[in-house]
Motif scaffolding. Structure first.
Motif, mmCIF file in Angstrom:
data_model
loop_
_atom_site.group_PDB
_atom_site.id
_atom_site.type_symbol
_atom_site.label_atom_id
_atom_site.label_comp_id
_atom_site.label_asym_id
_atom_site.label_seq_id
_atom_site.Cartn_x
_atom_site.Cartn_y
_atom_site.Cartn_z
ATOM 1 N N GLU A 157 -3.042 52.239 21.205
ATOM 2 C CA GLU A 157 -2.724 53.068 22.064
ATOM 3 C C GLU A 157 -1.944 54.276 21.151
ATOM 4 O O GLU A 157 -1.650 54.125 20.353
ATOM 5 C CB GLU A 157 -1.394 51.691 21.687
ATOM 6 C CG GLU A 157 -0.707 52.359 23.606
ATOM 7 C CD GLU A 157 0.626 51.073 23.773
ATOM 8 O OE1 GLU A 157 0.146 51.307 24.742
ATOM 9 O OE2 GLU A 157 1.361 50.680 23.213
ATOM 10 N N VAL A 161 -10.694 60.203 36.222
ATOM 11 C CA VAL A 161 -9.393 59.982 34.940
ATOM 12 C C VAL A 161 -8.752 61.303 35.280
ATOM 13 O O VAL A 161 -7.560 60.725 34.956
ATOM 14 C CB VAL A 161 -9.527 59.700 33.695
ATOM 15 C CG1 VAL A 161 -9.016 59.383 32.770
ATOM 16 C CG2 VAL A 161 -11.198 58.793 32.844
ATOM 17 N N ARG A 207 -0.674 55.994 26.398
ATOM 18 C CA ARG A 207 -1.803 56.638 26.667
ATOM 19 C C ARG A 207 -3.461 55.323 26.202
ATOM 20 O O ARG A 207 -2.772 54.863 24.584
ATOM 21 C CB ARG A 207 -2.757 57.988 26.601
ATOM 22 C CG ARG A 207 -1.990 58.495 26.903
ATOM 23 C CD ARG A 207 -2.387 58.744 28.874
ATOM 24 N NE ARG A 207 -1.938 59.398 29.619
ATOM 25 C CZ ARG A 207 -1.375 59.539 30.542
ATOM 26 N NH1 ARG A 207 -0.388 57.694 30.654
ATOM 27 N NH2 ARG A 207 -0.301 60.115 30.770
ATOM 28 N N ASN A 208 -4.053 54.312 26.572
ATOM 29 C CA ASN A 208 -5.131 53.470 25.977
ATOM 30 C C ASN A 208 -6.168 54.150 26.110
ATOM 31 O O ASN A 208 -6.488 54.891 27.057
ATOM 32 C CB ASN A 208 -4.609 52.197 25.765
ATOM 33 C CG ASN A 208 -4.631 51.532 27.644
ATOM 34 O OD1 ASN A 208 -5.461 52.547 28.194
ATOM 35 N ND2 ASN A 208 -3.445 51.040 28.132
ATOM 36 N N LYS A 209 -7.043 53.240 26.188
ATOM 37 C CA LYS A 209 -8.723 53.275 26.401
ATOM 38 C C LYS A 209 -8.572 53.149 27.394
ATOM 39 O O LYS A 209 -10.406 53.656 27.979
ATOM 40 C CB LYS A 209 -9.598 52.444 25.357
ATOM 41 C CG LYS A 209 -9.520 50.530 26.427
ATOM 42 C CD LYS A 209 -10.193 49.300 25.308
ATOM 43 C CE LYS A 209 -10.599 47.998 25.899
ATOM 44 N NZ LYS A 209 -10.850 47.332 25.290
ATOM 45 N N GLU A 210 -7.868 52.745 28.562
ATOM 46 C CA GLU A 210 -8.745 52.710 30.309
ATOM 47 C C GLU A 210 -8.286 54.577 30.467
ATOM 48 O O GLU A 210 -9.108 54.741 31.394
ATOM 49 C CB GLU A 210 -6.980 52.012 30.590
ATOM 50 C CG GLU A 210 -7.238 50.374 30.449
ATOM 51 C CD GLU A 210 -8.966 50.082 30.886
ATOM 52 O OE1 GLU A 210 -9.508 50.112 31.942
ATOM 53 O OE2 GLU A 210 -9.097 48.910 30.231
ATOM 54 N N ASP A 211 -7.852 55.549 28.982
ATOM 55 C CA ASP A 211 -7.288 56.789 30.094
ATOM 56 C C ASP A 211 -8.807 57.529 28.696
ATOM 57 O O ASP A 211 -8.763 59.294 29.633
ATOM 58 C CB ASP A 211 -6.186 57.342 30.139
ATOM 59 C CG ASP A 211 -4.743 56.683 30.084
ATOM 60 O OD1 ASP A 211 -4.631 56.297 30.930
ATOM 61 O OD2 ASP A 211 -4.433 55.800 29.433
ATOM 62 N N VAL A 212 -9.989 56.560 28.397
ATOM 63 C CA VAL A 212 -10.715 57.099 28.175
ATOM 64 C C VAL A 212 -10.400 58.456 27.103
ATOM 65 O O VAL A 212 -11.660 58.678 25.986
ATOM 66 C CB VAL A 212 -11.844 57.294 29.388
ATOM 67 C CG1 VAL A 212 -13.180 58.317 28.867
ATOM 68 C CG2 VAL A 212 -12.058 56.326 30.312
ATOM 69 N N LYS A 223 -22.006 53.373 37.608
ATOM 70 C CA LYS A 223 -21.179 53.460 36.763
ATOM 71 C C LYS A 223 -22.124 53.017 35.460
ATOM 72 O O LYS A 223 -23.668 53.131 35.873
ATOM 73 C CB LYS A 223 -20.373 52.229 36.272
ATOM 74 C CG LYS A 223 -21.502 50.813 36.528
ATOM 75 C CD LYS A 223 -20.375 49.868 36.179
ATOM 76 C CE LYS A 223 -20.977 48.430 36.104
ATOM 77 N NZ LYS A 223 -21.895 47.886 36.596
ATOM 78 N N GLU A 229 -7.248 60.485 39.131
ATOM 79 C CA GLU A 229 -5.793 59.074 38.530
ATOM 80 C C GLU A 229 -4.503 59.406 37.493
ATOM 81 O O GLU A 229 -3.520 59.035 37.408
ATOM 82 C CB GLU A 229 -6.506 57.957 37.808
ATOM 83 C CG GLU A 229 -7.323 57.530 38.968
ATOM 84 C CD GLU A 229 -8.280 55.877 38.495
ATOM 85 O OE1 GLU A 229 -8.396 55.598 36.882
ATOM 86 O OE2 GLU A 229 -8.750 55.640 39.190
ATOM 87 N N ARG A 230 -5.009 60.375 35.994
ATOM 88 C CA ARG A 230 -3.755 60.500 35.002
ATOM 89 C C ARG A 230 -3.254 61.736 35.399
ATOM 90 O O ARG A 230 -2.313 62.349 35.460
ATOM 91 C CB ARG A 230 -4.329 60.613 34.217
ATOM 92 C CG ARG A 230 -3.134 60.092 32.622
ATOM 93 C CD ARG A 230 -4.082 60.693 31.349
ATOM 94 N NE ARG A 230 -4.995 61.863 31.385
ATOM 95 C CZ ARG A 230 -5.936 61.784 30.296
ATOM 96 N NH1 ARG A 230 -6.505 61.019 29.519
ATOM 97 N NH2 ARG A 230 -6.398 63.204 30.312
ATOM 98 N N ASP A 273 -10.268 51.857 21.155
ATOM 99 C CA ASP A 273 -9.455 51.177 21.076
ATOM 100 C C ASP A 273 -7.628 51.887 20.500
ATOM 101 O O ASP A 273 -8.068 52.390 20.092
ATOM 102 C CB ASP A 273 -10.008 50.105 19.692
ATOM 103 C CG ASP A 273 -8.979 48.233 20.189
ATOM 104 O OD1 ASP A 273 -8.169 48.766 21.226
ATOM 105 O OD2 ASP A 273 -9.088 48.571 19.479
#
Length: 836
Positions: A379, A489, A435-440, A104, A492-493, A377
């Motif tokens: 959404e 990403v 979408r949020n920061k997990e989606d980069v 990572k 997954e998305r 940060d």
């Protein structure tokens, strides 16, 4: 004299796989000794070794890697041969350690390196990446210190690095060797002023190795500095001759400017035939400075300050909110941790922080974007305003149309909407896409393929994003760690959403469509295809199903000696199902037509430009049909429609020169300047009007491809996928925010890359005297001394047609034509006119 012109100094001219294939612990020119001491010829990796596992141990950790891996270019794309197969190269110890220990962002690599970077062909000249490799021979274990970046892995090999806890004595031997090399480099090439400089990799490795002071005396010969370039400072005394600048210039960019001069202590890098950098053919792309691991090449502070000031002024003029993010801030973010610090300096104005309040719009559907957004940060919600918002210019109605006027329209396309920026997902009633920061990242597909934004993105809560330009996104893709984040990403998305929205699933309800997408998403892989490369040929056995992710695919069919173009497929289209379906039984074969050969391709598909494909193996595709039987008849009906459409296309295209239409890239054009030769009197008023409108610099040439009775003049076509936008080092060329015109900003550095990339000759370079503001606030020309003479510094700048958007938005060439012979139209409109 520099030997920059020597073919040996041009990595472009040879196969990069030659640099690492077959390297053994003992190298002797073209030969090497194997572990038993036998003299052998250097080997090449084979395709079968891409699937062959090799087990070895690194620092006590047992790992298994492939014996060979695909060779990749500087952007991480797989390099393929003429048949489309990946070119293999042997897996090195450095590759294996990267796979085992760097999982990572932020994970330290156990092997330090100076001359090697993952996007460059390895050469093994610095010896900082030394490790101890142990292999078993008939005489017992054999240990040797080897450079890991060029040493191939072998079964049973035991490797110890400077971090090895499994064998502390081996780790100590490796560290002592590495420390000695670093001390020698520090003594000669690391001045006190660079000891703690961010971005100096030699200083960082010295600190990592605990080298605070060298035991050796520094060199007495001074090689000097070169400050002739207005953009890059060259300090030859800090150069360690690692060759990274040379490979960056010659292999990555293909400029072939940098070579080597002199020998021994006096050896140094050189430009052209040992000219000062500022007087050479250097195009100021910055790749050499970005590649340099020391302070030998750095950007002029004045250049960086000027770039930042220009962007700040543009933001103020356009009333854009945001704050430029510095290189020191970016390197602390995981996604940017592997990006060269100097690149972030060079593109100091290419990343802007934007703070969003609830309800603020990040981007709008239909806009032509040249940026992507990194979510730090908050959404965002994604939604559509139209079925699909493709902004286009077409001829106005009424008197304005007769005079050549244009109007901007949002073209709606029927069928299910495909949201490129959010994974081509289907937007159902009462469904929210968040979408949020997990989606980069957001907007990366539009940023890469330069198509219109396919959705509107609005903040639902206070948010923070980084808006990045295309060249920064390309650099993220070059770095393995960043690329892994983006690929994860996407899978997954985006991948699942794109699969769920495929037309082949139209007959399924939402639940089964999602189940089918889930089934395929774990079995699909991504394939890159080069322009002109064949994906499959007519008559081949059908083995895979493909979905076009990016670019255009040409479909042709052969009849005897004649070959006709049937169609071209844009992003979002699937193909290859007919050959797979025809092998599933007589009922399906008969429904497709008696002339179809079971399991055989009915057409040839090849890449028109750079194409990215999602590939689904034939066995997985057939298993899908068994799991969802209702798909069979629906797919058969759709395949029959395709065959009928192909037959109609064959008949329609027989009357026109379809091959020429496609070969000339007219299918990609959104705004061709077309002259009706039956009306045109060759008065040249169109060219004169263009020059008068743009300060004497014309942006069109009344010459070009003759297509039927029309002349397609040499003027920017506003291509759907413009080649000119690829690779600009300062992102000075891009589309307008909500339009299709190509814009070139004033901060263009004149490297000429866009002009070289344009295959139609529609971008020109023109020279002008460089000027700067003096202490009194007045403009004055900049001079330089050449051979004792004071001459003005001449710069060049790229120009291209922007449909007069910079003036009044009304194309002067069309308005100036006295015979109504000049028109602006899309490639499709031209084809329709000729086909009638």
């Amino acid at each position: 004299m520099s030997n920059a012109s020597d073919p040996s100094d041009k990595p472009v001219s040879f196969d990069v796989t030659d640099l690492v294939e077959g390297t053994r612990p003992d190298d002797e020119g073209l030969f090497a000794r194997d572990v038993d001491g036998q003299l052998i010829r250097v080997e090449r990796a084979t395709a079968s070794e891409l699937d062959e596992d090799v087990a070895l141990t690194i620092d006590g950790r047992a790992i298994t890697v492939k014996k060979a891996v695909p060779t990749r270019d500087a952007q991480g794309n797989i390099i393929r041969d003429d048949n489309g197969a990946p070119k293999p190269r042997f897996t090195t110890i450095y590759d294996a350690a990267s796979e085992a220990f760097v999982r990572k962002p932020g994970d330290p690599h156990p092997i330090p390196a100076l001359c090697h970077k993952e996007h460059l062909p390895p050469v093994g000249v610095c010896r900082v990446c030394v490790v101890e490799a142990t292999e078993m021979t008939r005489r017992g274990p054999r240990k040797k210190l080897v450079p890991s970046c060029v040493q191939r892995v072998n079964a049973g090999m035991i490797v110890n690095t400077i971090n090895s806890e499994a064998d502390p004595d081996a780790a100590e031997r490796v560290k002592a060797s590495c420390q000695t090399v670093v001390e020698l480099l520090v003594a000669d090439h690391l001045p006190d002023s660079q000891q703690h400089t961010t971005g100096n990799e030699l200083a960082a490795i010295a600190q990592r190795m605990g080298v605070t002071q060298s035991r050796f005396a520094g060199r007495s010969i001074q090689r000097g500095q070169d400050n002739s370039s207005k953009m890059i400072m060259v300090d030859h005394d800090q150069c360690i001759m690692c060759g990274r600048c040379q490979r960056g210039c010659n292999w990555v960019k293909g400029n072939n400017v940098i070579g080597r001069a002199e020998k021994g202590y006096e050896s140094r890098i050189a430009f052209d035939l040992d000219s000062p950098m500022g007087h050479s053919h250097c195009v100021s792309c910055g790749e050499c400075a970005v590649s340099c691991p020391t302070g030998a090449m750095q950007f002029q502070p004045s250049f960086i300050e000027t770039q930042i000031k220009r962007v700040q002024d543009d933001m103020v003029a356009e009333k854009k909110d945001g704050e430029i993010v510095t290189a020191d801030e970016l390197v602390k973010i995981d996604l940017f941790s592997g990006i060269p610090y100097k690149f972030l300096q060079f593109n100091g104005a290419a990343v802007v922080r934007r703070m969003m309040a609830p309800g603020d719009v990040l981007c709008r559907e239909g806009e032509y974007g040249s940026t992507a957004f990194i979510i730090l940060d908050g959404e965002f919600e994604i939604f559509l305003n139209t079925t699909r918002g493709a902004v286009r210019n077409e001829k106005a109605s009424g008197l304005a149309g007769l005079l050549g006027g244009l109007k901007t329209v949002v073209e709606k396309v029927g069928g299910r909407a495909r949201l490129a920026d959010v994974g081509a997902a289907q937007l159902l009633d009462n469904q929210r896409i968040l979408r949020n920061k997990e989606d980069v990242v957001l907007g990366e597909m539009t940023c890469m393929n330069r198509y219109p934004r396919s959705a509107t993105v609005v903040a639902t809560q206070p948010a923070e994003v980084l808006e990045i330009k295309r060249n920064v996104l390309y650099m993220l893709q070059r770095n393995a760690v960043s690329r892994e984040i983006l690929d994860r990403v996407y899978r997954e998305r985006s991948l699942r959403g794109q699969l769920a929205s495929l037309p082949i699933f139209d007959s399924l309800d939402e639940a089964n469509r999602n189940l089918a997408a889930d089934y395929l998403s774990n079995k699909a892989d991504l394939v890159s295809v080069d322009p002109g490369q064949t994906i499959f040929k007519q008559g081949d056995l059908a083995d895979d199903y493909y979905i076009n992710k990016l670019g255009f695919v040409k479909v042709t069919q052969a009849y005897g000696r004649d070959e006709r173009v049937l169609n071209y497929l844009g992003p979002g289209n699937g193909f290859g199902e007919i050959g797979l379906l025809s092998s599933l039984g007589n009922t399906l074969k008969e429904s497709l037509g008696g002339e179809i050969r079971p399991g055989v391709r009915t057409a040839t598909c090849s890449a028109l430009d750079h194409v990215e494909l999602i590939r689904i193996r034939g066995d997985d595709f057939r298993a899908l049909l068994q799991q969802f039987p209702e798909l069979k008849q629906n797919l058969a009906a759709k395949a029959k429609e395709i065959l009928q459409r192909d037959q109609e296309a064959r008949s329609r295209l027989q009357a026109v020169e379809a091959d020429e239409f496609l070969d000339q890239g007219l299918y990609l054009a959104q705004s061709l300047l077309v002259l009706d030769l039956e009306r045109c009197t060759r008065c040249d008023e169109c060219t004169k009007a263009c020059a008068d409108t743009h300060d004497g610099v014309t942006r069109l040439v009344r010459d070009g491809l003759r297509f039927d009775k029309f002349l397609v003049a040499s003027s920017c076509r506003s291509c759907m996928d413009p080649y000119c936008l690829v690779g600009c080092p300062v992102d000075a060329i891009h589309r307008g925010g909500d339009s299709l015109e190509i814009e070139i900003e004033d901060y263009c550095i004149g490297c000429g890359l866009c002009a070289e990339n344009c295959p139609y000759g529609n971008i020109n370079m023109h020279g002008f005297d460089k000027q700067e503001v003096d202490a009194k606030g007045k403009l004055r020309s900049v001079y330089q001394e050449v051979d004792g003479k004071k001459l003005p510094v001449v710069q060049q700048r790229a120009t291209t047609c922007d449909l007069c958007r910079s003036v009044d938005g009304k194309p002067s060439c069309v308005y100036a034509c006295p015979h109504e012979a000049a028109f602006r139209m899309t490639g499709k409109q031209l084809m329709d006119m000729v086909s009638r």
